[in-house]
Write a protein that holds these residues in place. Structure first.
Motif, PDB file in Angstrom:
ATOM      1  N   ALA A  59       0.840  -1.208   0.000  1.00  0.00           N
ATOM      2  CA  ALA A  59       0.000   0.000   0.000  1.00  0.00           C
ATOM      3  C   ALA A  59       0.874   1.256   0.000  1.00  0.00           C
ATOM      4  O   ALA A  59       0.606   2.212  -0.743  1.00  0.00           O
ATOM      5  N   SER A  60       1.930   1.258   0.801  1.00  0.00           N
ATOM      6  CA  SER A  60       2.769   2.471   0.820  1.00  0.00           C
ATOM      7  C   SER A  60       3.557   2.590  -0.477  1.00  0.00           C
ATOM      8  O   SER A  60       3.801   3.697  -0.965  1.00  0.00           O
ATOM      9  N   LYS A  65       2.396   1.715  -3.375  1.00  0.00           N
ATOM     10  CA  LYS A  65       1.417   2.277  -4.320  1.00  0.00           C
ATOM     11  C   LYS A  65       1.327   3.791  -4.179  1.00  0.00           C
ATOM     12  O   LYS A  65       1.295   4.532  -5.166  1.00  0.00           O
ATOM     13  N   ASP A  66       1.287   4.240  -2.936  1.00  0.00           N
ATOM     14  CA  ASP A  66       1.252   5.689  -2.684  1.00  0.00           C
ATOM     15  C   ASP A  66       2.474   6.372  -3.303  1.00  0.00           C
ATOM     16  O   ASP A  66       2.377   7.450  -3.886  1.00  0.00           O
ATOM     17  N   LEU A  67       3.619   5.733  -3.157  1.00  0.00           N
ATOM     18  CA  LEU A  67       4.842   6.307  -3.713  1.00  0.00           C
ATOM     19  C   LEU A  67       4.770   6.356  -5.232  1.00  0.00           C
ATOM     20  O   LEU A  67       5.152   7.353  -5.865  1.00  0.00           O
ATOM     21  N   ASP A  68       4.283   5.284  -5.823  1.00  0.00           N
ATOM     22  CA  ASP A  68       4.161   5.273  -7.291  1.00  0.00           C
ATOM     23  C   ASP A  68       3.206   6.363  -7.769  1.00  0.00           C
ATOM     24  O   ASP A  68       3.442   7.014  -8.796  1.00  0.00           O
ATOM     25  N   GLU A  69       2.131   6.552  -7.022  1.00  0.00           N
ATOM     26  CA  GLU A  69       1.173   7.601  -7.403  1.00  0.00           C
ATOM     27  C   GLU A  69       1.808   8.985  -7.284  1.00  0.00           C
ATOM     28  O   GLU A  69       1.622   9.846  -8.145  1.00  0.00           O
ATOM     29  N   TYR A  70       2.530   9.178  -6.195  1.00  0.00           N
ATOM     30  CA  TYR A  70       3.235  10.455  -5.997  1.00  0.00           C
ATOM     31  C   TYR A  70       4.161  10.711  -7.173  1.00  0.00           C
ATOM     32  O   TYR A  70       4.189  11.796  -7.754  1.00  0.00           O
ATOM     33  N   LYS A 118       2.386  11.533 -10.443  1.00  0.00           N
ATOM     34  CA  LYS A 118       1.766  12.852 -10.418  1.00  0.00           C
ATOM     35  C   LYS A 118       2.811  13.974 -10.439  1.00  0.00           C
ATOM     36  O   LYS A 118       2.711  14.920 -11.228  1.00  0.00           O
ATOM     37  N   HIS A 121      13.130   6.767  -1.893  1.00  0.00           N
ATOM     38  CA  HIS A 121      11.858   6.512  -2.598  1.00  0.00           C
ATOM     39  C   HIS A 121      11.827   5.101  -3.197  1.00  0.00           C
ATOM     40  O   HIS A 121      12.597   4.792  -4.106  1.00  0.00           O
ATOM     41  N   ARG A 151       9.987   6.649   6.599  1.00  0.00           N
ATOM     42  CA  ARG A 151       8.787   6.866   5.779  1.00  0.00           C
ATOM     43  C   ARG A 151       8.896   8.199   5.035  1.00  0.00           C
ATOM     44  O   ARG A 151       8.586   8.285   3.847  1.00  0.00           O
TER      45      ARG A 151
END
Lengths: 562, 562
Positions: B104-105, B107-112, B115, B124, B173
């Motif tokens: 999940a984290s 995924k958040d990094l990939d989204e960041y 974007k 990262h 993090r």
């Protein structure tokens, strides 16, 4: 030996006085009633013009004059030996003098200068006084204990007796400093009043109804009388800052591990939780900087296993100077004010000094907020426990060497015999609690970023250093305003702000003490008696911010016109 | 609860295994006889090509690939979760997995990244494993104690349970690291073998007749199997360096106060003399640097009251690189070699590795001298006493929570019940003795300036890290080669040197042990059994020389062709 302590103390007391050359002896020492303030014109009457010019120059100025060849190291040394001799006769501030050795080393420096056309180091020819915890070759260290006379830290046959030098002494010599005397301390070092059975009591030269502070009280009184341009004290609960404040001086309590304590005598040595630290007191902020920077230039981390590899950082200082030069809103500094710790209200002159500093900063465009930290009562409980880990065994062992009387100032803290010791697990538990408290305090400091308006936490805290301008004899009852800094291992710089003024410094008519300790402090105040006494505050920075906090203190001094 | 500990331990052990997705379970775990070495091609058979490519890239390479958009953080995370799952099944190296939270984290990094077209920080998408002393939200910390299962450090109702995160976890993090598992430790942390009643025993993946080291033994085994590119352990007597050495990794034991320990579980917390420190282990020296430098970029001194304000100092590193590039005689480095501490002779593969490093440096033009320091026996006595200040109360209290069996490895050090505690005065005396010893050792180090030929003291010491390439089960009897560094609080970096070779690594035929401890070590050696095991050394620097010592270790690795 026990039982005989009074005559041994007397002999030592007389030996100190006898070490003062005949020509410098005073006929008569006035009583405080006759002469409350022995600084300034009073002491000047015993000195010639050149001596006055030399001794009223700060450490930086002396270094410059000697480096320029205007003054010889010998002239400077003799002037300070003279003035220190007067100071001791007036307020009992010396434990040891070694003027002949001082003049001899000054001669060596002058010869070096004549031959090489340059100085040996940044302190070339600058006299530096030392608290009587420093070991100096051929000089005794009693730390105020009668039982230490003629011994090495109480051990009669220790081979280090008379030969050992503390690491910082070696560094000071290498830097060109001239060492000439060691200054008085309260026996045990654990008092804000300087009292022991050898020299008696070290009085405040500005107001001889008051104490000179402690435990570096001899340093404070001596430098306050300009019998030294600067010297080194130590601080585990305020012992550099209290005498600096009470004598109108600048003084820094660095974070532990910044300056070398190696090879010095100490009380309760080996207590590793709240460490005593060493640091300079001087007549000016730049004098404090010179001494600090000079020691760091000797790379003390290569000679003291407790020192952190951290040279003087010009960039940290410059960052503050740059902000002070800038005119943008973003460029302003921010400060928090600690008006009261909730336990004791500072006496009126101290409260006024804190306000003066806050107002001067505010007027200069800096942001001021109120400091509302986690409980100082909790912090102080954790801190004071560290001083009691061994139940007073170490100090009572030292008293027992001679059987001497324990001063009431010390007895009120450590009793008349040793108490039960903490166990390892009890010590560990207190250490953990203190560490957690430090974290909580740190988070509070970080949280001020929300209040300062520039997104940064405050740059420093403006705090009283003691509830008194200076304490009266036997009335130093509250250490909370100095010891909180030790509990957190923060950097703190004391600066002089004003003088007590009987016409304005009064408690409000309806003032009601907030507790027993506050009542003691309230009762001890006497506007007439305090009139004219120095009043100082401290600027507290985070750990390892010596460059920054000193730059700020110097700036505030300039704002106040000092 | 007491009495029921075996079933609780079993339930936890099964829960760890059950947390591994079905698809990643192994049908059969071979015995050591069937498969001594489970690294390399053995573990690769269970992975696809992309997983192999990802997991065999070091932390720096991973950061670069993710930053370049070539690999997603999710792909990287899943590959390491898979390989870590295999590792645990083969050698018992995990205490906790939290793969879903990790993905999940990621995924958040990939989204960041998608974007913002940039990384969130220098780590990262880099998976980082953590020794089971770090607290991570929603994850348990048992530290190997059955009595800590379902509690916060043994306290069932502590509000921090499941919510608290260690300071370094917050920083990791913020830097973009992906956290996915916590690794095994010996209960108490006070052993070089990783053994507890929950996971059993963590074996060395390169040679499953040997231990993985300890106390960061799970880190060592996991990273050794490339189930993690790097992670954090702690070290109070060798606990980072031992598993790094035994698994062919780089690892650094920083000086205390350099990296943040804030908010971690520990043994004997509050013992303030010889502090446990936290530091990274990784497959490459540059991986260790990345992790260290990244943490320091978060300014941990603003969040951990025990951390010194000391950013990563590029200049310290560059000074070494400049010397290595220069060709003048003056420009060479110098090193001392510790071949034996006079108590135990290192086993033949270790002795050979020390010589290999010395010869490689000598051949490259650097000066090598012999290290003949003050007594390591004295140093070790002073150091080991600090671990016994509380008589074992803390650890026996934790054992008593469940009534679990104490492993023989721990029992041999702490007995089966608590002993008498040190008093405050006894602790203080040991602290003073240790400080004096540190000063003596420092003076010896300084004195080597007379031997190096360039007027400077040696730049580092080449030393065994343990007398064994890796210890055999229940045969880790001597910690002197790692713990001396802790006693002095020096910086030390472990680097892999060679592999045990039964054809050359033999004691001389007439070898006679120099004492009982040496006999234990001599008897434990078996050339056939050890064949192929990793052999490492440590490069020891002065306090706060992380940049310099790591640069030297990396350079030596290059000289050795690693």
């Amino acid at each position: 030996m026990v039982g005989d302590w009074e005559s041994r103390a007397k002999a030592k007391r007389e030996a100190i006085l006898d070490s003062i050359p005949e020509k410098w002896r005073l006929q008569k020492i006035p009583s405080p009633e006759e002469q409350k303030d022995v600084t300034g014109s009073y002491i000047q009457q015993f000195l010639n013009d050149k001596e006055i010019a030399i001794t009223e120059t700060d450490a930086v100025g002396i270094a410059e004059k000697v480096a320029a060849g205007e003054w010889s190291a010998v002239d400077v040394t003799e002037a300070f030996c003279h003035r220190a001799s007067l100071a001791h006769q007036l307020v009992n501030c010396l434990h040891e003098t070694f003027f002949d050795a001082a003049v001899a080393s000054a001669k060596d420096l002058d010869e070096y200068y004549a031959k090489k056309k340059k100085t040996i180091g940044p302190l070339h020819g600058v006299p530096v006084s030392l608290k009587d915890q420093f070991h100096v070759k051929d000089v005794e260290t009693t730390m105020g204990y009668v039982g230490w006379i003629g011994t090495f830290e109480g051990k009669p046959d220790d081979p280090r007796k008379g030969t050992h030098e503390s690491e910082m002494v070696r560094e000071l010599r290498a830097l060109g400093a001239v060492l000439y005397c060691k200054t008085s301390v309260p026996h045990t070092l654990m008092s804000g009043e300087t009292v022991n059975n050898i020299i008696g009591y070290t009085w405040n030269p500005k107001n001889r109804y008051l104490c000179s502070g402690g435990s570096s009280g001899g340093e404070g009184a001596l430098i306050g009388l300009k019998g030294s341009p600067g010297g080194f004290g130590t601080d585990i609960g305020g012992s550099i800052r209290i005498p600096a404040a009470f004598n109108g001086l600048y003084g820094i309590r660095p974070t532990s591990g910044r300056l070398p304590y190696e090879g010095m005598a100490n009380s309760m040595d080996g207590q590793n939780t709240v460490l005593s630290v060493v640091g300079p007191l001087a007549t000016t902020a730049r004098g404090v900087r010179l001494l600090t920077k000079a020691i760091l230039s000797e790379k003390p981390w290569l000679y003291d296993p407790g020192v952190v590899e951290m040279p003087w950082r010009d960039a940290q200082e410059q960052a503050i100077l740059d902000i002070l030069k800038s005119t943008s809103d973003k460029g302003q500094l921010s400060f928090a004010v600690l008006k009261s710790d909730g336990i004791v209200t500072p006496q009126p002159p101290v409260a006024r000094a804190v306000s003066m500093v806050a107002e001067a900063l505010s007027k200069a465009g800096h942001k001021i907020i109120e400091w509302k930290p986690p409980s100082h009562k909790t912090l102080l409980d954790l801190t004071f426990k560290t001083w009691a880990y061994d139940g007073g065994k170490d100090i009572h062992d030292s008293f027992a060497l001679s059987g001497e009387d324990i001063s009431p100032q010390v007895k009120s803290i450590y009793g008349d015999k040793a108490r039960e010791q903490f166990t390892a697990a009890q010590i560990a538990a207190n250490n953990v609690d203190l560490r957690r408290f430090r974290k909580e305090y740190m988070e509070y400091w970080n949280s001020t970023a929300q209040e300062t308006g520039n997104g940064q936490p405050v740059d420093g805290i403006i705090s009283p250093l003691a509830p008194y301008p200076a304490a009266r004899r036997k009335l130093y009852k509250y250490y909370g305003y100095s010891a909180w800094v030790n509990g957190l291992d923060y950097t703190s710089v004391v600066l002089p702000v004003t003088a007590s003024d009987k016409t304005v410094d009064k408690y409000e008519a309806e003032y009601t003490p907030i507790g027993d300790l506050d009542k003691d402090v309230f009762d001890a105040y006497d506007a007439d008696l305090y009139d004219g006494a120095h009043v100082s505050v401290q600027i507290v920075g985070r750990r390892y911010t010596e460059e920054k906090t000193l730059a700020i203190a110097e700036y505030i001094g300039q704002l106040l016109g000092k």
